[in-house]
Scaffold this motif. Structure first.
Motif: not given
Lengths: 150, 89
Positions: A39, A99-103, A116-119, A121, A125, A128, B39, B41-43, B46, B49-50
């Motif tokens: 990560i 929160p949805q990425l847990g970062i 670094y971020i990659k989503v 879908k 999102y 916060w 929910p 995120a598909p990544s 994530s 992490v999860f």
């Protein structure tokens, strides 16, 4: 003789407990290190990341794109593309949390921290602030909009 | 030291398994509740992490079940009974 067997059995039990607990800790340490390294360095993706600067300030998140465009409280990225978010703050310490990425990463004045971020879908999102930064801390919200790939 | 029968060992294992089952159930229900509001995120990020969170959660649950199940089993098995001297028989 029975006492000898019992103490030997207890000794074996002690050793098994020590070795078993140590093995669990070593395993957790290894997988945590490997995951964090992936990560932190962005090695989960082969793409060259696009850099977006993230500046936290009371009580907004500002996103600065490579072409100089500034977006406030909204960041737009493409799905399946790797981005490098360089996070800093203008005033007090904030925390950039998706929160949805847990970062979650601290935004500290005078420091630049990279994530670094990659989503995969498209979607929207939440972003916060996760470090108390003043009376308007609860209002320091933003959105990350992931668009379909071009 | 007291000898344990096969039934004792089965009860001991059953207690540990029960606690582990409760731990797993709480994890599943908790994940489901959180996923309704936030929910994942598909990544690739994530998923790293999860998945690590789940590994730590279930590893901790295994150790907790083992030790707490053993504690409860011993507390019941070697409890003080009326009219006898203290300690294991």
């Amino acid at each position: 003789m029975e006492g000898h067997h019992e103490s030997k059995a207890m000794r074996v039990g002690e050793l098994l407990t020590i070795i078993g607990a140590s093995a669990i800790f070593v395993y957790l340490a290894i997988i945590s290190y490997v995951g964090l390294a992936r990560i932190s360095t962005g090695s989960f993706s082969d793409q060259k990341p696009e850099v977006i600067y993230v500046v936290g300030e009371q009580y907004d998140w500002r996103f600065i794109y490579p072409n100089g465009t500034v977006s406030i409280n909204n960041v737009y990225i493409y799905a399946n593309k790797t981005y490098e978010f360089v996070i800093t703050s203008r005033d007090v310490i904030h925390s950039f949390y998706i929160p949805q990425l847990g970062i979650k990463f601290q935004a500290v004045p005078g420091f630049n921290f990279t994530i670094y971020i990659k989503v995969d879908k498209p979607g929207t999102y939440d972003i916060w602030c996760a470090e108390f930064c003043g009376p308007g801390h609860y209002l320091m919200l933003a959105k990350m909009t992931v668009l379909p790939p071009p | 030291m007291a000898k344990l029968s096969l039934l004792d060992y089965l009860a001991w294992a059953g207690l540990v398994a029960l606690l582990m089952g409760i731990w797993v159930l709480v994890g599943i229900v908790g994940s489901w509740i959180v996923n309704q509001y936030i929910p994942i995120a598909p990544s690739p990020v994530s998923s790293i992490v999860f998945s690590q969170f789940n590994i730590v959660y279930y590893s901790g649950g295994f150790v907790f079940s083992l030790f707490t199940g053993t504690l409860i089993f011993f507390a019941i098995k070697f409890r003080e009974r009326g009219g006898e001297s203290g300690g294991p028989s």
